[in-house]
Motif scaffolding. Sequence first.
Motif, PDB file in Angstrom:
ATOM      1  N   ASN A  69       3.542 -10.764  -8.509  1.00  0.00           N
ATOM      2  CA  ASN A  69       2.008 -11.126  -8.281  1.00  0.00           C
ATOM      3  C   ASN A  69       1.377 -12.279  -8.386  1.00  0.00           C
ATOM      4  O   ASN A  69       1.305 -13.055  -9.430  1.00  0.00           O
ATOM      5  CB  ASN A  69       1.470 -10.207  -9.641  1.00  0.00           C
ATOM      6  N   SER A 103      -5.019  -5.120  -9.368  1.00  0.00           N
ATOM      7  CA  SER A 103      -4.059  -5.822  -8.415  1.00  0.00           C
ATOM      8  C   SER A 103      -4.962  -6.030  -6.971  1.00  0.00           C
ATOM      9  O   SER A 103      -5.755  -5.291  -6.732  1.00  0.00           O
ATOM     10  CB  SER A 103      -3.137  -4.950  -8.004  1.00  0.00           C
ATOM     11  N   ASN A 104      -4.454  -7.025  -6.205  1.00  0.00           N
ATOM     12  CA  ASN A 104      -5.275  -7.496  -4.923  1.00  0.00           C
ATOM     13  C   ASN A 104      -4.886  -6.240  -4.115  1.00  0.00           C
ATOM     14  O   ASN A 104      -5.615  -6.141  -2.839  1.00  0.00           O
ATOM     15  CB  ASN A 104      -4.937  -8.972  -4.634  1.00  0.00           C
ATOM     16  N   PHE A 105      -3.769  -5.596  -3.977  1.00  0.00           N
ATOM     17  CA  PHE A 105      -3.199  -4.915  -3.019  1.00  0.00           C
ATOM     18  C   PHE A 105      -2.857  -3.714  -3.720  1.00  0.00           C
ATOM     19  O   PHE A 105      -2.139  -3.667  -4.802  1.00  0.00           O
ATOM     20  CB  PHE A 105      -2.062  -5.524  -2.444  1.00  0.00           C
ATOM     21  N   SER A 106      -2.955  -2.505  -2.755  1.00  0.00           N
ATOM     22  CA  SER A 106      -2.559  -1.151  -3.297  1.00  0.00           C
ATOM     23  C   SER A 106      -0.885  -1.083  -2.908  1.00  0.00           C
ATOM     24  O   SER A 106      -0.266  -1.943  -2.246  1.00  0.00           O
ATOM     25  CB  SER A 106      -3.153   0.009  -2.415  1.00  0.00           C
ATOM     26  N   VAL A 108       0.769   0.874  -1.279  1.00  0.00           N
ATOM     27  CA  VAL A 108       0.911   1.068   0.264  1.00  0.00           C
ATOM     28  C   VAL A 108       0.769  -0.194   1.047  1.00  0.00           C
ATOM     29  O   VAL A 108       1.778  -0.573   2.007  1.00  0.00           O
ATOM     30  CB  VAL A 108      -0.142   2.214   1.094  1.00  0.00           C
ATOM     31  N   THR A 109      -0.046  -0.898   0.702  1.00  0.00           N
ATOM     32  CA  THR A 109      -0.448  -2.332   1.313  1.00  0.00           C
ATOM     33  C   THR A 109       1.081  -3.387   1.014  1.00  0.00           C
ATOM     34  O   THR A 109       1.445  -3.973   1.908  1.00  0.00           O
ATOM     35  CB  THR A 109      -1.596  -3.066   0.839  1.00  0.00           C
ATOM     36  N   GLU A 110       1.458  -3.076  -0.314  1.00  0.00           N
ATOM     37  CA  GLU A 110       2.610  -3.853  -0.701  1.00  0.00           C
ATOM     38  C   GLU A 110       3.814  -3.546   0.238  1.00  0.00           C
ATOM     39  O   GLU A 110       4.705  -4.205   0.600  1.00  0.00           O
ATOM     40  CB  GLU A 110       2.913  -3.668  -2.054  1.00  0.00           C
ATOM     41  N   ILE A 112       3.752  -2.076   3.180  1.00  0.00           N
ATOM     42  CA  ILE A 112       3.661  -2.408   4.562  1.00  0.00           C
ATOM     43  C   ILE A 112       3.826  -4.197   4.891  1.00  0.00           C
ATOM     44  O   ILE A 112       4.386  -4.524   5.577  1.00  0.00           O
ATOM     45  CB  ILE A 112       2.238  -2.226   5.119  1.00  0.00           C
ATOM     46  N   GLY A 113       3.416  -5.017   3.747  1.00  0.00           N
ATOM     47  CA  GLY A 113       3.530  -6.086   3.634  1.00  0.00           C
ATOM     48  C   GLY A 113       5.100  -6.416   3.696  1.00  0.00           C
ATOM     49  O   GLY A 113       5.444  -7.716   4.424  1.00  0.00           O
ATOM     50  N   ALA A 140      10.854  -1.552   4.055  1.00  0.00           N
ATOM     51  CA  ALA A 140       9.990  -0.336   3.311  1.00  0.00           C
ATOM     52  C   ALA A 140      10.477   0.477   2.616  1.00  0.00           C
ATOM     53  O   ALA A 140      10.176   0.820   1.345  1.00  0.00           O
ATOM     54  CB  ALA A 140       9.197   0.250   4.603  1.00  0.00           C
ATOM     55  N   GLN A 143      11.581  -1.314  -0.623  1.00  0.00           N
ATOM     56  CA  GLN A 143      10.185  -1.463  -1.609  1.00  0.00           C
ATOM     57  C   GLN A 143       9.663  -0.306  -2.244  1.00  0.00           C
ATOM     58  O   GLN A 143       9.318  -0.325  -3.534  1.00  0.00           O
ATOM     59  CB  GLN A 143       9.016  -2.223  -0.786  1.00  0.00           C
TER      60      GLN A 143
END
Length: 199
Positions: A69, A103-106, A108-110, A112-113, A140, A143
């Motif tokens: 984070n 958190s800034n990101f969901s 799913v976004t984590e 994908i990132g 992916a 993660q």
Amino acid sequence: LNVITGIGVLMLRSGAASFRTKDTMERFSSALGLEQFDSFVTPTKIIGIANSRRGSFTRAAAERALRVNMSRISAMHVLARLPNKMTPDELTSWLNALIAAKSNFSPVTEVIGAAIACGCFAIILGGGLLEFMAAAVGAACAQVVRMQLAARHLNPYLITVLCAIAAGLVSYVLMHLIAAPLPRVGLIASVLLLVPGVP
């Protein structure tokens, strides 16, 4: 001392390196007016020692739920460098607000990132579109595995090993199925999400 050690634990939990955690704890100890502070920091444990005229005090803490984070790390890093004095209560209130922040990101976004970052590493390492795809899919999967195992509070070293196996196996099989010309590149790139601070 409890507040300073808590800062260190939050830094480790957020993915900070040991040297950055130690530096930030020392800066906060100065901001709180501690006469002398020293710490021993590993990736999962902290020992903090405060010496003053009233005596020496030691606090040990461990953290197993490791994530990344960077917004938390950045916020603590910036506050530690401001030249203001804080009381332990003010610092505790600030930390509680930081912990409670969403958190800034969901999730799913984590995922994908991490996939895109590792796919891009495959290209940086000399691969092409096929290596990009294999590294991205492997990363992916890794993660998702990491998030599932971290939620169960497993040993971080075991999580790293299992994620490396998942990323490597998925990317390796996929590269052979799509006949990627540089399978080593996709394999290496797929596990780079496990290196602290890389993706």
